[in-house]
Design a protein around this motif. Structure first.
Motif, PDB file in Angstrom:
ATOM      1  N   SER A  93       1.039  -1.544  -0.456  1.00 51.08           N
ATOM      2  CA  SER A  93      -0.154   0.310   0.149  1.00 51.08           C
ATOM      3  C   SER A  93       0.735   1.296   0.087  1.00 51.08           C
ATOM      4  N   TYR A  94      -0.211   2.205  -0.255  1.00 53.26           N
ATOM      5  CA  TYR A  94       0.557   3.787   0.155  1.00 53.26           C
ATOM      6  C   TYR A  94       1.722   3.728   2.011  1.00 53.26           C
ATOM      7  N   GLY A  95       2.825   4.142   2.282  1.00 52.00           N
ATOM      8  CA  GLY A  95       3.338   4.238   3.955  1.00 52.00           C
ATOM      9  C   GLY A  95       3.227   5.673   3.611  1.00 52.00           C
ATOM     10  N   LEU A  96       2.906   6.697   5.228  1.00 52.34           N
ATOM     11  CA  LEU A  96       3.050   8.109   5.455  1.00 52.34           C
ATOM     12  C   LEU A  96       4.711   7.683   5.801  1.00 52.34           C
ATOM     13  N   GLY A  97       5.523   9.088   5.719  1.00 51.75           N
ATOM     14  CA  GLY A  97       6.325   8.807   5.950  1.00 51.75           C
ATOM     15  C   GLY A  97       7.273  10.112   6.315  1.00 51.75           C
ATOM     16  N   CYS A  98       8.188  10.183   7.582  1.00 52.69           N
ATOM     17  CA  CYS A  98       8.598  11.055   7.771  1.00 52.69           C
ATOM     18  C   CYS A  98      10.710  10.570   7.887  1.00 52.69           C
ATOM     19  N   LEU A  99      11.024  12.151   8.041  1.00 52.66           N
ATOM     20  CA  LEU A  99      12.686  11.517   8.882  1.00 52.66           C
ATOM     21  C   LEU A  99      12.432  10.875   9.737  1.00 52.66           C
ATOM     22  N   ALA A 100      12.868   9.099  10.224  1.00 55.10           N
ATOM     23  CA  ALA A 100      12.518   9.124  11.456  1.00 55.10           C
ATOM     24  C   ALA A 100      13.332   9.884  12.545  1.00 55.10           C
ATOM     25  N   ASN A 101      14.354  11.157  12.631  1.00 56.91           N
ATOM     26  CA  ASN A 101      15.354  11.613  13.204  1.00 56.91           C
ATOM     27  C   ASN A 101      13.786  12.257  13.365  1.00 56.91           C
ATOM     28  N   ASN A 102      12.977  13.328  13.223  1.00 55.89           N
ATOM     29  CA  ASN A 102      12.294  14.211  13.074  1.00 55.89           C
ATOM     30  C   ASN A 102      11.049  14.129  13.390  1.00 55.89           C
ATOM     31  N   ARG A 103      11.014  14.291  15.275  1.00 60.19           N
ATOM     32  CA  ARG A 103      10.205  14.552  15.915  1.00 60.19           C
ATOM     33  C   ARG A 103       8.957  15.402  15.799  1.00 60.19           C
ATOM     34  N   ARG A 104       8.869  16.115  14.754  1.00 62.58           N
ATOM     35  CA  ARG A 104       7.927  17.373  14.520  1.00 62.58           C
ATOM     36  C   ARG A 104       7.278  16.234  13.032  1.00 62.58           C
ATOM     37  N   GLY A 105       7.952  15.852  12.336  1.00 57.52           N
ATOM     38  CA  GLY A 105       7.224  14.379  11.459  1.00 57.52           C
ATOM     39  C   GLY A 105       6.562  14.368  11.615  1.00 57.52           C
ATOM     40  N   ILE A 106       7.672  13.504  12.853  1.00 51.68           N
ATOM     41  CA  ILE A 106       6.970  11.946  13.617  1.00 51.68           C
ATOM     42  C   ILE A 106       5.079  12.336  14.186  1.00 51.68           C
ATOM     43  N   ARG A 107       5.238  12.854  14.413  1.00 51.92           N
ATOM     44  CA  ARG A 107       4.014  13.955  15.526  1.00 51.92           C
ATOM     45  C   ARG A 107       2.688  14.167  14.543  1.00 51.92           C
ATOM     46  N   GLY A 108       3.293  14.855  13.274  1.00 56.27           N
ATOM     47  CA  GLY A 108       2.423  14.632  11.599  1.00 56.27           C
ATOM     48  C   GLY A 108       2.035  13.843  11.439  1.00 56.27           C
ATOM     49  N   ILE A 109       2.354  12.808  11.483  1.00 53.38           N
ATOM     50  CA  ILE A 109       2.359  11.618  11.249  1.00 53.38           C
ATOM     51  C   ILE A 109       1.175  11.298  12.001  1.00 53.38           C
ATOM     52  N   LEU A 110       1.200  10.787  13.595  1.00 55.90           N
ATOM     53  CA  LEU A 110       0.468  10.793  14.398  1.00 55.90           C
ATOM     54  C   LEU A 110      -1.199  11.257  14.497  1.00 55.90           C
ATOM     55  N   ARG A 111      -0.352  12.322  14.343  1.00 61.49           N
ATOM     56  CA  ARG A 111      -1.693  13.771  14.293  1.00 61.49           C
ATOM     57  C   ARG A 111      -2.942  13.139  13.000  1.00 61.49           C
ATOM     58  N   ILE A 112      -2.115  12.950  12.118  1.00 60.90           N
ATOM     59  CA  ILE A 112      -2.837  12.308  10.922  1.00 60.90           C
ATOM     60  C   ILE A 112      -3.637  11.919  10.608  1.00 60.90           C
ATOM     61  N   LYS A 113      -2.877  10.775  11.624  1.00 58.13           N
ATOM     62  CA  LYS A 113      -3.494   8.718  11.343  1.00 58.13           C
ATOM     63  C   LYS A 113      -4.358   9.041  12.637  1.00 58.13           C
ATOM     64  N   LYS A 114      -4.237   9.566  13.489  1.00 56.49           N
ATOM     65  CA  LYS A 114      -5.435   9.756  14.703  1.00 56.49           C
ATOM     66  C   LYS A 114      -4.096   8.381  15.170  1.00 56.49           C
ATOM     67  N   ARG A 115      -3.746   8.498  15.410  1.00 56.81           N
ATOM     68  CA  ARG A 115      -2.842   6.989  15.779  1.00 56.81           C
ATOM     69  C   ARG A 115      -2.467   7.217  17.192  1.00 56.81           C
ATOM     70  N   PRO A 116      -2.438   6.254  18.373  1.00 57.53           N
ATOM     71  CA  PRO A 116      -1.402   6.222  19.464  1.00 57.53           C
ATOM     72  C   PRO A 116      -0.379   6.364  19.086  1.00 57.53           C
ATOM     73  N   GLN A 117      -0.047   7.601  20.581  1.00 56.93           N
ATOM     74  CA  GLN A 117       1.987   7.311  20.134  1.00 56.93           C
ATOM     75  C   GLN A 117       1.921   5.664  20.575  1.00 56.93           C
ATOM     76  N   HIS A 118       1.753   5.184  21.832  1.00 55.86           N
ATOM     77  CA  HIS A 118       2.282   4.128  21.979  1.00 55.86           C
ATOM     78  C   HIS A 118       1.977   2.817  21.296  1.00 55.86           C
TER      79      HIS A 118
END
Length: 185
Positions: free
Chosen positions: A26-51
């Motif tokens: 499928s398509y994946g959502l991605g950001c640089l793995a060391n970029n906290r802002r990008g990771i938080r963006g993915i979690l927000r966009i997906k509505k995915r729990p952080q844990h």
């Protein structure tokens, strides 16, 4: 592949941008793995729990090594061989203490890593010069997007779409805990 403006994508990712790109199933959502802002963006966009934690992909094992503990050479070779098998496999490996908790998952000491079999996803990591987050391109609990059109319909301009064809697999990569060799997905 050469038509993509990789220098622009790389700059966008460094600023914390989120991209959608094709993978094996499928398509994946991605950001640089060391970029906290990008990771938080993915979690927000997906509505995915952080844990839960996220998968990290690299163009080769070397791009993943800053995130995981060094393995004996024979074990690293086994993992690299598995990444060339028919079934895409993600391995849970012990991660370094400096890995962002949003990336590995709260109170977890392992990180899910993979070198994808999908050529575009692998080359994208090489072109941007680092490992990328790779989580299914969907809102939590919904079906993963399998085309550029589905991505645009679901996410609009919230992500930069790197168009291309998925690998056609029906299911996402299997996940194996390397220490126990137990398949967890």
């Amino acid at each position: 592949m050469n038509t993509f403006p990789f220098f622009k994508i790389r700059a966008y990712l460094k600023r914390g941008g989120v991209i959608a790109y094709p993978t094996e199933s499928s398509y994946g959502l991605g950001c640089l793995a060391n970029n906290r802002r990008g990771i938080r963006g993915i979690l927000r966009i997906k509505k995915r729990p952080q844990h839960k934690g996220l998968i990290v992909i690299g163009g080769d094992f070397g791009q993943l090594q800053p995130y995981v503990f060094r393995l004996p050479e024979h074990e690293q070779n086994q993992i690299e061989r598995a990444w060339h098998d028919d079934v895409p496999t993600t391995f849970l490996l012990r991660c370094r203490a400096n890995v962002l908790p949003e990336l590995r998952g709260r109170r977890r000491n392992q990180l899910a890593v993979r070198v994808p079999q999908h050529d575009l996803a692998r080359r994208l990591c090489g072109a941007v010069g680092g490992a990328l987050v790779s989580t299914s391109c969907n809102r939590a609990g919904k079906r993963a997007c399998r085309s550029e059109r589905e991505v645009r319909r679901q996410f609009g301009r919230a992500v930069w779409v790197v168009g291309g064809r998925t690998g056609g697999r029906k299911s996402p990569s299997q996940i194996v805990n390397w220490e126990t060799r137990e398949r967890v997905r």
